[in-house]
Enzyme design. Sequence first.
Site, short mmCIF file in Angstrom:
data_model
loop_
_atom_site.label_atom_id
_atom_site.label_comp_id
_atom_site.label_asym_id
_atom_site.label_seq_id
_atom_site.Cartn_x
_atom_site.Cartn_y
_atom_site.Cartn_z
N ASP A 80 0.83 -1.12 0.25
CA ASP A 80 0.05 0.08 0.02
C ASP A 80 0.87 1.34 0.00
O ASP A 80 0.31 2.32 0.20
CB ASP A 80 -1.01 0.07 1.24
CG ASP A 80 -0.20 0.15 2.47
OD1 ASP A 80 1.00 -0.48 2.52
OD2 ASP A 80 -0.79 0.39 3.48
N GLU A 81 2.08 1.18 -0.38
CA GLU A 81 2.93 2.22 -0.13
C GLU A 81 4.23 2.21 -1.30
O GLU A 81 4.60 1.26 -1.72
CB GLU A 81 3.58 2.33 1.12
CG GLU A 81 4.53 3.52 1.56
CD GLU A 81 5.08 3.33 3.00
OE1 GLU A 81 5.69 4.41 3.29
OE2 GLU A 81 4.64 2.56 3.60
#
Length: 475
Positions: A105-106
């Site tokens: 998610d990053e």
Amino acid sequence: MRGQPTVLHLDMDAFYASVEQAAKPSLRGKPVIVGGLGPRGVVATASYEARRFGVHSAMPMAQARRLAPHAACLVPRFGVYRGISETVMRLLAELSPLVEPLSLDEAFVDLAAGDPGAATADEALRVGTLLRARIRAATGLTGSVGLAGSKMLAKIASERAKPDGLELIPPGSERDLLAPLPVRTLPGVGPATAETLRRAGIGTIGETLRAGEDELLRLLGKAHGASVFAMASGVDERPVVADRDTKSVSVEDTFDVDVTDRARVRFEVARLADRCARRLREAGRSGRTVVLKVRRYDFTTLTRSETLRGPTDDPAVVREAAARLLDLVDTTEGVRLLGVGVSGLADFTQEDLFAQAAQAAQAAGPAEPSSGPSPGPSSELTPAPGEGRAVARSWLPGLDVAHARLGPGWVQGSGLGRVTVRFERPDSTPGPVRTFSVDDPELAPGEPLPLVRGGEGSGVIVGPGSGEPPEVPVG
């Protein structure tokens, strides 16, 4: 340091929990905690509603339940999260060839490498705004974006923008922004370094600068002290690097109850070795060094390793090496965690090791397949009575199910031979709740439904089943 804010950092907001809220209308606006549900489970992600009660990642699940007793506690569905992550990463790749994923998610993006015209603050803001809109359209989820002239500052900016925001740090304003922040904000400053600085009266980045480089060199050593001083000055020359090299692949499980039975320990090690080898093959990699990790009943952790003649991704070879390593460890008084990893990675395998594996497999007979979902942060496996092997609990909170008459739903809870299911879809209103016998013939595991229908997000999470085994990150 760059003269323009062309480094972008994207961080999806409370990713796992937000996915569950988007998939389950009845949980929207309510506290949701995702993680291992056993006595030794830990929190993977908490929704913002749960964070208001003090729940945070890496907290023991038992403590999280006490802080937020009315929160929905769900097991992770990593297959779903990976599918959404792939969609987000594709959108980032359209901005620039230099995308550096940090997790599902990053990621960092070098905008200047994709479009020379993006080398202005106004254009960077336009790109960041468009990216957030495209992510929402494709996935139904929100992400926060930071823009700055370095990776460190871009990450700080995205954190300040949370949730669902965008912030740009103009080059030249770095020192004023950094001065009041805790020294732990700096990359490379962990608990030990922070404690060393605290004992010297240094708690903020501004105090770090005032202490001076010579004092940091004395406290932290030449290399580390110089790096901390540079970061505190706002200087971060680290480039955005695509396809960062993976150093190892590993999997591990924590058990609800200490395992003392040697046969069970051997079975678990063999199962972990198979999972590890499967991840190697999925990544198209192989490795030379097999590592066994054993955390005993008293929290002491032992690691043993064996280097093979050449790299392999064969399950039988990894399983055999892990078994040999286990023979070197005394597990009589119980183990609470087991892990198997492979390091020394390569992009090829050694043919003579394939031959060795084939011989071993032929002698041992067919390997026993894994049964059901394997555990994440806390094991959800229990020994089958009288069988000496592990079987999965059938109905874990959060997993997808399908009923022959009532359609798709998800497990709210189970116990005492019953399972409670809420029947709803991502695009529906909160649905009704029904309770069934755990062996109801009309109830079966289901497939995850797409969060967004039609357009760019159609079918975005259709892929691996929701009961796919949780895995630990590649190290």
